[in-house]
Each structure stands twice: as C-alpha cells, then as structure tokens.
Design a protein around this motif. Structure first.
Motif, mmCIF file in Angstrom:
data_model
loop_
_atom_site.group_PDB
_atom_site.id
_atom_site.type_symbol
_atom_site.label_atom_id
_atom_site.label_comp_id
_atom_site.label_asym_id
_atom_site.label_seq_id
_atom_site.Cartn_x
_atom_site.Cartn_y
_atom_site.Cartn_z
ATOM 1 N N PRO A 25 7.593 25.450 4.897
ATOM 2 C CA PRO A 25 8.700 24.500 5.035
ATOM 3 C C PRO A 25 8.579 23.329 4.054
ATOM 4 C CG PRO A 25 7.405 24.623 7.070
ATOM 5 C CD PRO A 25 6.824 25.598 6.114
ATOM 6 N N CYS A 26 7.359 22.954 3.758
ATOM 7 C CA CYS A 26 7.073 21.866 2.819
ATOM 8 C C CYS A 26 5.642 22.067 2.335
ATOM 9 C CB CYS A 26 7.198 20.514 3.527
ATOM 10 S SG CYS A 26 6.694 19.094 2.520
ATOM 11 N N THR A 27 5.373 21.715 1.096
ATOM 12 C CA THR A 27 3.992 21.862 0.615
ATOM 13 C C THR A 27 3.043 20.962 1.404
ATOM 14 O OG1 THR A 27 4.373 20.231 -1.144
ATOM 15 C CG2 THR A 27 4.618 22.565 -1.719
ATOM 16 N N GLU A 65 8.147 15.557 -7.850
ATOM 17 C CA GLU A 65 7.589 14.351 -7.229
ATOM 18 C C GLU A 65 8.692 13.321 -7.067
ATOM 19 O OE1 GLU A 65 3.895 12.742 -8.466
ATOM 20 O OE2 GLU A 65 2.951 14.704 -8.581
ATOM 21 N N GLY A 66 8.753 12.728 -5.890
ATOM 22 C CA GLY A 66 9.792 11.762 -5.583
ATOM 23 C C GLY A 66 11.028 12.390 -4.963
ATOM 24 N N ASP A 67 11.122 13.725 -4.964
ATOM 25 C CA ASP A 67 12.281 14.414 -4.406
ATOM 26 C C ASP A 67 11.919 15.352 -3.259
ATOM 27 O OD1 ASP A 67 14.200 13.247 -6.017
ATOM 28 O OD2 ASP A 67 14.013 14.753 -7.587
ATOM 29 N N CYS A 68 10.799 15.121 -2.627
ATOM 30 C CA CYS A 68 10.377 15.963 -1.515
ATOM 31 C C CYS A 68 11.362 15.798 -0.353
ATOM 32 C CB CYS A 68 8.964 15.578 -1.067
ATOM 33 S SG CYS A 68 8.363 16.503 0.366
ATOM 34 N N ASN A 103 4.674 16.627 -0.976
ATOM 35 C CA ASN A 103 4.105 17.153 -2.210
ATOM 36 C C ASN A 103 3.056 16.206 -2.806
ATOM 37 O OD1 ASN A 103 5.965 15.251 -3.047
ATOM 38 N ND2 ASN A 103 7.138 16.641 -4.339
ATOM 39 N N ILE A 104 3.225 14.919 -2.612
ATOM 40 C CA ILE A 104 2.237 13.959 -3.128
ATOM 41 C C ILE A 104 0.925 14.091 -2.352
ATOM 42 C CG2 ILE A 104 1.720 11.494 -3.368
ATOM 43 C CD1 ILE A 104 4.799 11.170 -3.925
ATOM 44 N N LYS A 105 1.031 14.239 -1.034
ATOM 45 C CA LYS A 105 -0.171 14.441 -0.212
ATOM 46 C C LYS A 105 -0.865 15.742 -0.597
ATOM 47 C CE LYS A 105 1.412 11.883 3.824
ATOM 48 N NZ LYS A 105 1.826 11.959 5.233
#
Length: 141
Positions: free
Chosen positions: A42-44, A70-73, A79-81
């Motif tokens: 569902p999300c990285t 990055e910045g558009d999660c 994604n940053i985590k």
C-alpha cells in the motif's frame, strides 16, 4: 561468474506510483527481466527492515523498493522513512560482508513506465554482475 546465472530479484512497489508505473511499462510492452518478482504494497512505508533482510535470507539475489517521488507520498512520508530503512539494511549487509548494492530504493511516479523498465533492467544487470547472493547456496555452488 556463472553465465547461466539468472538473478532472483524482489521489488517492493508502492500501489499508487511504482506498481502503476510497472503496469504502464507492461501496457507499453517495454522489456524488463521476468525474474523480477513484484510485490505490491500500500505504501513503501509498510516495508520494514525485516522484509528486506528476510528476502535476502530466503534466497533473493537482490531487493529493491520503489515508491512515490519524494514529497509526493500518498501517506505523507512513508517513502522518506523507508529510504532510511534501506540505508540501514545496506549498512548491515556491508557489516556482514554482503554487497550492499544488492539492496536499493527508487522513486518514480505512476506515469514513469519507461523509468520502471530502466530501473528493472539496471537492477538485473547490477545483480548479474555481482553474482549469486552468498546466502543463496543453490546458485552459489
């Protein structure tokens, strides 16, 4: 290096961006290695350190995570985590004497089908050059 070596690669792909980009690459009939196994998440941010290490332990020659830009999660900062988790896994593999290049993180949007195919081909070539994972006893022999 074994000329018959076909690396087994696991790709954890964000449902909204990377998986959609993989789908677009397929619709565009772009070629990328068939030995890349895509796992939709569902999300990285849901990909944990243990998932990356377990994939290597269970015989994958390479693993990558592909998520939103990055910045558009879609879930703000998943994604940053995960980039931090990937860097931790790379450091851990290096400490264990395993090439950290076997694990990577990429960011792409859902409209980047050609980029998805390019990443898949790059990872396939990178892992082919590294050879079988030292933990993959069947292919290392």
């Amino acid at each position: 290096m074994n000329k018959d070596f076909e690396p087994q690669i696991i790709a954890f792909c964000c449902k909204y961006c990377a998986y959609a980009a993989a789908d677009l690459a397929g619709s565009m009939r772009l070629n990328y290695p068939s030995n890349i196994k895509i796992i939709q998440v569902p999300c990285t941010g849901r990909v944990d350190i243990i998932h990356l290490l377990r994939a290597i332990e269970d015989g994958a020659d390479g693993v990558y995570v592909a998520g939103c830009m990055e910045g558009d999660c879609h879930f703000v900062c998943g994604n940053i985590k995960t980039r931090k988790k990937v860097e931790y896994v790379k450091k851990t593999l290096a400490e264990l004497g395993i090439e950290p290049e076997r694990v990577e993180m990429f960011n792409l949007s859902s409209a980047m089908g050609p980029r998805f195919a390019e990443i898949a081909n790059q990872m396939g070539e990178r892992i082919r050059n590294l050879g079988p994972s030292p933990l993959n006893i069947k292919q290392a022999a």
